[in-house]
Design a protein around this motif. Structure first.
Motif, PDB file in Angstrom:
ATOM      1  N   LEU A   1      20.596 -23.780   6.817  1.00  0.00           N
ATOM      2  CA  LEU A   1      20.701 -23.283   5.407  1.00  0.00           C
ATOM      3  C   LEU A   1      19.674 -23.611   4.620  1.00  0.00           C
ATOM      4  O   LEU A   1      19.098 -23.043   3.653  1.00  0.00           O
ATOM      5  N   ALA A   2      19.310 -25.146   4.614  1.00  0.00           N
ATOM      6  CA  ALA A   2      18.363 -25.623   3.921  1.00  0.00           C
ATOM      7  C   ALA A   2      16.803 -24.619   4.138  1.00  0.00           C
ATOM      8  O   ALA A   2      16.177 -24.345   3.056  1.00  0.00           O
ATOM      9  N   LEU A   3      16.765 -24.513   5.522  1.00  0.00           N
ATOM     10  CA  LEU A   3      15.450 -23.703   5.731  1.00  0.00           C
ATOM     11  C   LEU A   3      15.518 -22.263   4.950  1.00  0.00           C
ATOM     12  O   LEU A   3      14.495 -21.861   4.554  1.00  0.00           O
ATOM     13  N   LEU A   4      16.759 -21.548   5.124  1.00  0.00           N
ATOM     14  CA  LEU A   4      16.594 -20.321   4.646  1.00  0.00           C
ATOM     15  C   LEU A   4      16.444 -20.433   3.083  1.00  0.00           C
ATOM     16  O   LEU A   4      15.895 -19.376   2.556  1.00  0.00           O
ATOM     17  N   ALA A   5      17.150 -21.228   2.492  1.00  0.00           N
ATOM     18  CA  ALA A   5      17.209 -21.347   1.250  1.00  0.00           C
ATOM     19  C   ALA A   5      15.653 -21.632   0.699  1.00  0.00           C
ATOM     20  O   ALA A   5      14.962 -21.019  -0.197  1.00  0.00           O
ATOM     21  N   GLY A   6      15.028 -22.575   1.230  1.00  0.00           N
ATOM     22  CA  GLY A   6      13.642 -22.975   1.150  1.00  0.00           C
ATOM     23  C   GLY A   6      12.751 -21.778   1.275  1.00  0.00           C
ATOM     24  O   GLY A   6      11.792 -21.697   0.562  1.00  0.00           O
ATOM     25  N   ASN A   7      12.800 -21.109   2.226  1.00  0.00           N
ATOM     26  CA  ASN A   7      11.765 -19.983   2.467  1.00  0.00           C
ATOM     27  C   ASN A   7      12.240 -18.969   1.588  1.00  0.00           C
ATOM     28  O   ASN A   7      11.260 -18.299   1.129  1.00  0.00           O
ATOM     29  N   ALA A   8      13.322 -18.725   1.223  1.00  0.00           N
ATOM     30  CA  ALA A   8      13.692 -17.598   0.155  1.00  0.00           C
ATOM     31  C   ALA A   8      13.064 -18.159  -1.129  1.00  0.00           C
ATOM     32  O   ALA A   8      12.503 -17.237  -1.833  1.00  0.00           O
ATOM     33  N   LEU A   9      13.061 -19.212  -1.537  1.00  0.00           N
ATOM     34  CA  LEU A   9      12.649 -19.754  -2.732  1.00  0.00           C
ATOM     35  C   LEU A   9      10.971 -19.808  -2.588  1.00  0.00           C
ATOM     36  O   LEU A   9      10.357 -19.369  -3.605  1.00  0.00           O
TER      37      LEU A   9
ATOM     38  N   VAL B   1       5.833 -14.409  -3.883  1.00  0.00           N
ATOM     39  CA  VAL B   1       5.675 -13.138  -4.242  1.00  0.00           C
ATOM     40  C   VAL B   1       5.468 -12.980  -5.940  1.00  0.00           C
ATOM     41  O   VAL B   1       4.432 -12.058  -6.072  1.00  0.00           O
ATOM     42  N   VAL B   2       6.000 -13.826  -6.779  1.00  0.00           N
ATOM     43  CA  VAL B   2       5.823 -13.717  -8.146  1.00  0.00           C
ATOM     44  C   VAL B   2       4.239 -14.039  -8.688  1.00  0.00           C
ATOM     45  O   VAL B   2       3.665 -13.495  -9.216  1.00  0.00           O
ATOM     46  N   ALA B   3       3.724 -15.367  -7.839  1.00  0.00           N
ATOM     47  CA  ALA B   3       2.424 -15.590  -8.080  1.00  0.00           C
ATOM     48  C   ALA B   3       1.462 -14.714  -7.541  1.00  0.00           C
ATOM     49  O   ALA B   3       0.613 -14.283  -8.190  1.00  0.00           O
ATOM     50  N   GLY B   4       1.872 -14.073  -6.430  1.00  0.00           N
ATOM     51  CA  GLY B   4       1.077 -13.106  -5.687  1.00  0.00           C
ATOM     52  C   GLY B   4       1.090 -11.890  -6.560  1.00  0.00           C
ATOM     53  O   GLY B   4      -0.277 -11.158  -6.910  1.00  0.00           O
ATOM     54  N   TYR B   5       1.983 -11.344  -7.133  1.00  0.00           N
ATOM     55  CA  TYR B   5       2.087 -10.126  -8.002  1.00  0.00           C
ATOM     56  C   TYR B   5       1.283 -10.497  -9.215  1.00  0.00           C
ATOM     57  O   TYR B   5       0.458  -9.566  -9.743  1.00  0.00           O
ATOM     58  N   ALA B   6       1.387 -11.545  -9.895  1.00  0.00           N
ATOM     59  CA  ALA B   6       0.843 -11.858 -11.217  1.00  0.00           C
ATOM     60  C   ALA B   6      -0.790 -11.995 -10.834  1.00  0.00           C
ATOM     61  O   ALA B   6      -1.667 -11.544 -11.722  1.00  0.00           O
ATOM     62  N   VAL B   7      -1.279 -12.624  -9.641  1.00  0.00           N
ATOM     63  CA  VAL B   7      -2.603 -12.694  -9.375  1.00  0.00           C
ATOM     64  C   VAL B   7      -3.182 -11.299  -9.207  1.00  0.00           C
ATOM     65  O   VAL B   7      -4.334 -10.883  -9.505  1.00  0.00           O
ATOM     66  N   VAL B   8      -2.513 -10.542  -8.354  1.00  0.00           N
ATOM     67  CA  VAL B   8      -3.049  -9.069  -7.961  1.00  0.00           C
ATOM     68  C   VAL B   8      -3.147  -8.102  -9.212  1.00  0.00           C
ATOM     69  O   VAL B   8      -3.918  -7.318  -9.415  1.00  0.00           O
ATOM     70  N   ALA B   9      -2.020  -8.366 -10.146  1.00  0.00           N
ATOM     71  CA  ALA B   9      -1.940  -7.517 -11.349  1.00  0.00           C
ATOM     72  C   ALA B   9      -3.154  -7.937 -12.144  1.00  0.00           C
ATOM     73  O   ALA B   9      -3.612  -7.167 -12.750  1.00  0.00           O
ATOM     74  N   ARG B  10      -3.401  -9.362 -12.379  1.00  0.00           N
ATOM     75  CA  ARG B  10      -4.600  -9.513 -12.948  1.00  0.00           C
ATOM     76  C   ARG B  10      -6.096  -9.057 -12.448  1.00  0.00           C
ATOM     77  O   ARG B  10      -6.785  -8.640 -13.005  1.00  0.00           O
ATOM     78  N   MET B  11      -6.052  -9.099 -11.195  1.00  0.00           N
ATOM     79  CA  MET B  11      -7.175  -8.505 -10.614  1.00  0.00           C
ATOM     80  C   MET B  11      -7.419  -7.215 -10.478  1.00  0.00           C
ATOM     81  O   MET B  11      -8.479  -6.497 -10.589  1.00  0.00           O
TER      82      MET B  11
END
Length: 453
Positions: free
Chosen positions: A150-158, A164-174
């Motif tokens: 459960l800890a791995l699943l939660a950590g992986n999801a987080l 994803v959010v950081a990648g979206y922000a970086v790609v949107a800026r690019m």
């Protein structure tokens, strides 16, 4: 990222499982080996009470609550003693408690069950005198594995969400420069507009270079459009000059022969046959000039629906061209191997223009005392005109005017380009051959198909 998280989690859980199983097997082996040493003599002598006493002391000394139940059986598979006598009465069948049991080396907690059964033979001095069976509680290990999962699943999801959010922000800026470029290209309407310089990022990134290149391209397109506009305007003047030159060129050449004809009439006015022949030549020449003038007025396109071609046209050409050969002291070869029936399928004005221009070009190229020849032959698919001279051949520019449909630079004569246009308009083809000191230009004209109404 999700796939990477799953693979990494599987590796972590596999490592955790191997560590737990190793510790569990070590614990089970220490427990069973200790019991085997303590119980061996008592089992050999069937001393039930000592076996019970040893089992009680072993359970009391055992750390934790992992050992749930232990059964000791003799060599006949009958119960000698157990930690819970009510569950395993003395002399009962021990096989009931050995179901689903595994050797110590195969003990594992990864199957998800909370109780594991372990069975090991009991030997004394190499003699097997019985068997020990133990139930181990692995609830804590299963819970640890579940918690880790459960800890791995939660950590992986987080982590995945953050990435994803950081990648979206970086790609949107690019992609902002790309969106800017797409917007300017979409709103250009066929004429790209430069991107304002203050909208271009001040960096050396490939996207910034792309925007600067787009601005350069937009400027180049504007410059090209302006150049095309100027070229079109210049082409109008060139066409006007070509029209005037063609008019003067095509009218001036026959005039020499016509003036000779009028001179002949004045000189031999008392000879009706000579006057009649010269008058016919004047009539045909004037009609030809009329056709040329009318054709030039119709946007420099010769009238192909006029008079049909005949052998008389080639006779007139020879009469008009012979003074030029005499002036240059050239030897003239003339062969017309086609009847009026064949020639009548071709327009007179266009064919005469083609032949005359090629002959004049050959006369100007041939050296003094050289040779110029015209050959007209009938073919199954049409008419073949060949003009041969022993001059140095056409220059690269002249060949381009005669053979290539590409635009030509202003300047130079219009005769060769006029020949090319006339032949192309009639669906014919021109070939150029330079060999053995001779230049041969062959014009193939296809026969026109007449439709019956």
């Amino acid at each position: 990222m999700v796939l990477f998280g799953l693979v990494a989690s599987q590796q972590v859980l596999s490592t955790l499982g191997r560590l737990q199983d190793a510790r569990l097997r070590e614990y089970a082996r220490l427990h069973l080996d200790g019991l085997a040493v303590a119980l061996g003599p008592f089992v050999l002598h069937k001393d039930v009470w000592e076996v019970y006493d040893t089992l009680d002391r072993a359970r009391a000394n055992a750390s934790g609550e992992r050992i749930l139940f232990t059964v000791v059986a003799d060599e006949r598979g009958r119960v000698l003693a157990a930690t819970d006598p009510l569950r395993a009465p003395v002399d009962s069948a021990a096989a009931v408690y050995s179901d689903n049991s595994v050797p110590v080396d195969e003990v594992t907690s990864s199957k998800g069950t909370k109780v594991v059964r372990v069975a090991e033979p009991l030997s004394v001095q190499g003699r097997e005198v019985g068997q020990i069976m133990t139930e181990l509680d692995v609830t804590d290990l299963v819970d640890q594995r579940r918690t880790a999962t459960l800890a791995l699943l939660a950590g992986n999801a987080l982590a995945t969400l953050i990435l994803v959010v950081a990648g979206y922000a970086v790609v949107a800026r690019m992609l902002k420069p790309v969106e800017l470029l797409a917007r300017h290209m979409g709103e250009s309407g066929g004429a790209p507009q430069p991107i304002p310089e203050d909208s271009i990022p001040r960096s050396e990134s490939p996207l910034s270079k792309l925007l600067w290149n787009f601005n350069e391209m937009a400027g180049a397109i504007d410059a090209r459009a302006e150049a095309e506009r100027r070229l079109a305007e210049r082409e109008r003047f060139v066409s006007l000059g070509r029209l005037s030159s063609s008019l003067a060129h095509e009218i001036n050449n026959p005039l020499g022969g016509l003036l000779n004809a009028t001179d002949t009439i004045r000189t031999y006015s008392e000879r009706p046959d000579v006057v009649r022949k010269s008058a016919d030549l004047l009539d045909r020449g004037l009609r030809h000039l009329s056709e040329v003038s009318r054709a030039i007025l119709e946007e420099n396109r010769l009238d192909r629906s006029g008079q049909p071609l005949s052998q008389t046209d080639f006779d007139d050409l020879r009469l008009l061209f012979e003074p030029e050969t005499q002036r240059c002291r050239l030897e003239l070869g003339w062969t017309v191997d086609a009847g009026d029936e064949t020639l009548a399928g071709f327009p007179s004005a266009a064919v005469r223009q083609i032949a005359l221009n090629l002959l004049l070009n050959a006369a100007s190229a041939a050296p003094t005392g050289g040779k110029v020849a015209l050959s007209v032959q009938s073919r199954d698919d049409g008419l073949m005109l060949e003009v041969i001279d022993d001059g140095p051949g056409l220059s690269e520019t002249a060949r381009s005017r005669l053979l290539s449909p590409d635009p030509v630079a202003p300047g130079g004569g219009v005769g060769l380009r006029l020949v090319r246009d006339l032949v192309a308009g009639m669906g014919g083809a021109i070939t150029y051959d330079r060999s053995t000191g001779r230049t041969e230009i062959a014009v193939s004209l296809p026969r026109e198909e007449k439709t019956q109404c």
